[in-house]
Design a protein around this motif. Structure first.
Motif, short mmCIF file in Angstrom:
data_model
loop_
_atom_site.label_atom_id
_atom_site.label_comp_id
_atom_site.label_asym_id
_atom_site.label_seq_id
_atom_site.Cartn_x
_atom_site.Cartn_y
_atom_site.Cartn_z
N PHE A 94 52.07 74.46 67.53
CA PHE A 94 51.67 73.91 66.22
C PHE A 94 50.23 73.44 66.29
CE2 PHE A 94 51.85 69.40 67.37
CZ PHE A 94 52.74 69.39 68.45
N ALA A 95 49.60 73.36 65.12
CA ALA A 95 48.21 72.90 65.05
C ALA A 95 48.20 71.38 65.07
CB ALA A 95 47.56 73.42 63.78
N CYS A 96 47.33 70.82 65.91
CA CYS A 96 47.22 69.36 66.02
C CYS A 96 45.79 68.94 65.69
CB CYS A 96 47.59 68.93 67.44
SG CYS A 96 47.19 67.20 67.79
N THR A 97 45.65 68.07 64.72
CA THR A 97 44.32 67.63 64.29
C THR A 97 43.95 66.26 64.84
OG1 THR A 97 45.31 66.73 62.28
CG2 THR A 97 44.42 68.96 62.13
N CYS A 98 44.79 65.71 65.70
CA CYS A 98 44.55 64.36 66.21
C CYS A 98 43.25 64.30 67.01
CB CYS A 98 45.68 63.92 67.13
SG CYS A 98 47.25 63.76 66.30
N THR A 99 42.49 63.25 66.77
CA THR A 99 41.30 62.99 67.58
C THR A 99 41.68 61.98 68.66
OG1 THR A 99 40.71 61.17 66.15
CG2 THR A 99 39.76 63.32 65.62
N ARG A 100 40.75 61.77 69.57
CA ARG A 100 40.94 60.77 70.61
C ARG A 100 41.25 59.40 69.99
NH1 ARG A 100 38.62 61.55 76.07
NH2 ARG A 100 37.79 63.49 75.27
N ASN A 113 45.86 65.68 59.40
CA ASN A 113 44.66 65.76 58.57
C ASN A 113 44.23 67.23 58.46
OD1 ASN A 113 42.20 65.57 57.34
ND2 ASN A 113 41.61 63.72 58.45
N PRO A 114 44.76 67.93 57.45
CA PRO A 114 44.55 69.38 57.35
C PRO A 114 43.08 69.77 57.20
CG PRO A 114 46.21 68.61 55.77
CD PRO A 114 45.58 67.40 56.35
N ASP A 115 42.22 68.83 56.83
CA ASP A 115 40.80 69.17 56.64
C ASP A 115 40.03 69.25 57.94
OD1 ASP A 115 41.44 69.01 53.99
OD2 ASP A 115 40.79 66.91 53.80
N ARG A 116 40.64 68.76 59.00
CA ARG A 116 39.94 68.74 60.28
C ARG A 116 40.23 69.99 61.10
NH1 ARG A 116 40.50 62.62 61.71
NH2 ARG A 116 42.56 63.15 62.40
N GLY A 117 39.35 70.32 62.03
CA GLY A 117 39.62 71.40 62.98
C GLY A 117 40.81 71.01 63.84
N SER A 118 41.50 72.00 64.37
CA SER A 118 42.71 71.67 65.11
C SER A 118 42.75 72.28 66.50
CB SER A 118 43.94 72.12 64.32
OG SER A 118 43.87 73.50 64.08
N ALA A 119 43.45 71.56 67.37
CA ALA A 119 43.83 72.12 68.68
C ALA A 119 45.21 72.77 68.50
CB ALA A 119 43.89 71.01 69.71
N ILE A 120 45.63 73.55 69.48
CA ILE A 120 46.97 74.13 69.42
C ILE A 120 47.80 73.52 70.54
CG2 ILE A 120 48.34 76.24 69.63
CD1 ILE A 120 45.92 77.74 68.47
N ARG A 121 48.94 72.97 70.16
CA ARG A 121 49.84 72.38 71.16
C ARG A 121 51.13 73.18 71.28
NH1 ARG A 121 48.69 66.97 72.95
NH2 ARG A 121 47.06 66.06 71.66
#
Ligand SMILES: [Zn+2]
Length: 312
Positions: free
Chosen positions: A102-108, A134-142
């Protein structure tokens, strides 16, 4: 039929090789040479910001100077390439497609309040599991990590068991900056290169259960693991910059003979005693073979060695 032993050293070309790197490289090479296996050099340049071709060239050159050789690698070829992670995107993409992600938009900052493991790593609390926060942010994949315990027996560290889903949480496979995560790359590459034996530093022991969990989910064969102790300074603490120990290039440039470096590194894990001042890498193989035959490294002792004086 007897399975071919295949081992590797996998440096990241992000700087120079310090003595700890050099000792782990020497031990991984020694173990495979004792067991008459195939030794592979793999360049882990998956971090596109920090990796530099000039660091890679220096590292490989310094390892050859130390007396190591490899049967497959970026500079010698082989049937299991590419041997640089920067050329393996397709391999990683195919592995990613097999996993539940899934796409994860969490920042540090978003994860600042998340629980942490005993090693201080964030245990991902699953904020984006249903939908990105936060769908507007770039995402990592987890990877949506399946529950259950993962166990293995390490040749030096003994039995290790971890519930990865509980103790680590969902793992990043592709970073927000689009670089592949180390955890994915290392597992996919070990599988693709048919690595049977991983000997590496004890600092990677904690991430081994999640790598095994991933290997199993991808249907890859599981290598056997051997995590060797980290090198110590004269005060008995892990060798670090504060000890001012020279790196491998610095010793070479200072005209220190490679056999003196090999002897000192071998002494620091109890493979030879302090009366041995010079020893080539092939001589070290012969010394250990007399002791253990073809079965590989059996035991290592952690000894305190002085790293600041190289005379005599
Ligand atoms: Zn998230």
């Amino acid at each position: 039929m007897h399975q071919q032993i295949r081992g590797r050293y996998a440096p990241s070309p992000t700087g120079r090789l310090h003595l700890g790197n050099a000792r782990t490289a020497l031990l991984s090479w020694l173990d495979i040479r004792l067991r008459r296996g195939v030794y592979i050099m793999r360049v882990e340049d998956v971090d596109s910001q920090r990796s530099r071709p000039e660091y890679e060239a220096r590292m490989l050159d310094d390892l050859r100077w130390l007396g190591l050789d490899w049967d497959e690698g970026p500079d010698v070829g082989g049937n299991y390439g590419p041997y640089r992670q920067s050329a393996c995107h397709e391999r990683y993409r195919q592995a990613l497609a097999k996993l539940d992600t899934f796409a994860c938009t969490c920042t540090r900052k978003d994860l600042a309040q998340a629980p942490r493991s005993h090693t201080g790593e964030v245990i991902y609390p699953g904020y984006c599991r249903q939908a990105p926060c936060n769908p507007d942010r770039g995402s990592a994949i987890r990877w949506r990590v399946p529950p259950g315990q993962v166990g293995f027996c390490d040749r030096f560290a003994g039995t290790v068991i971890e519930d990865v889903a509980r103790d680590t949480g969902d793992i990043i496979l592709r970073r927000r900056d689009r670089d592949w995560a180390y955890q994915l790359a290392v597992v996919v590459d070990d599988g693709a290169m048919a690595i049977t034996d991983v000997l590496r530093g004890a600092d990677l022991l904690a991430s081994t259960p999640r790598q095994l969990h991933l290997a199993r989910a991808l249907g890859l064969p599981e290598p056997s693991y051997a995590h060797v102790p980290l090198i110590l300074g004269e005060d008995g603490r892990k060798l670090s910059k504060s000890h001012r120990a020279p790196d491998l290039s610095a010793l070479r440039e200072a005209g220190i003979p490679a056999p003196r470096v090999v002897a000192r590194l071998a002494q620091s894990v109890g493979l030879v005693d302090t009366s041995v001042h010079e020893l080539t890498a092939p001589q070290l193989v012969e010394t250990c073979r007399q002791r253990w035959g073809d079965e590989g490294l059996k035991q290592l002792e952690q000894r305190i060695v002085s790293w600041d004086s190289w005379g005599g």
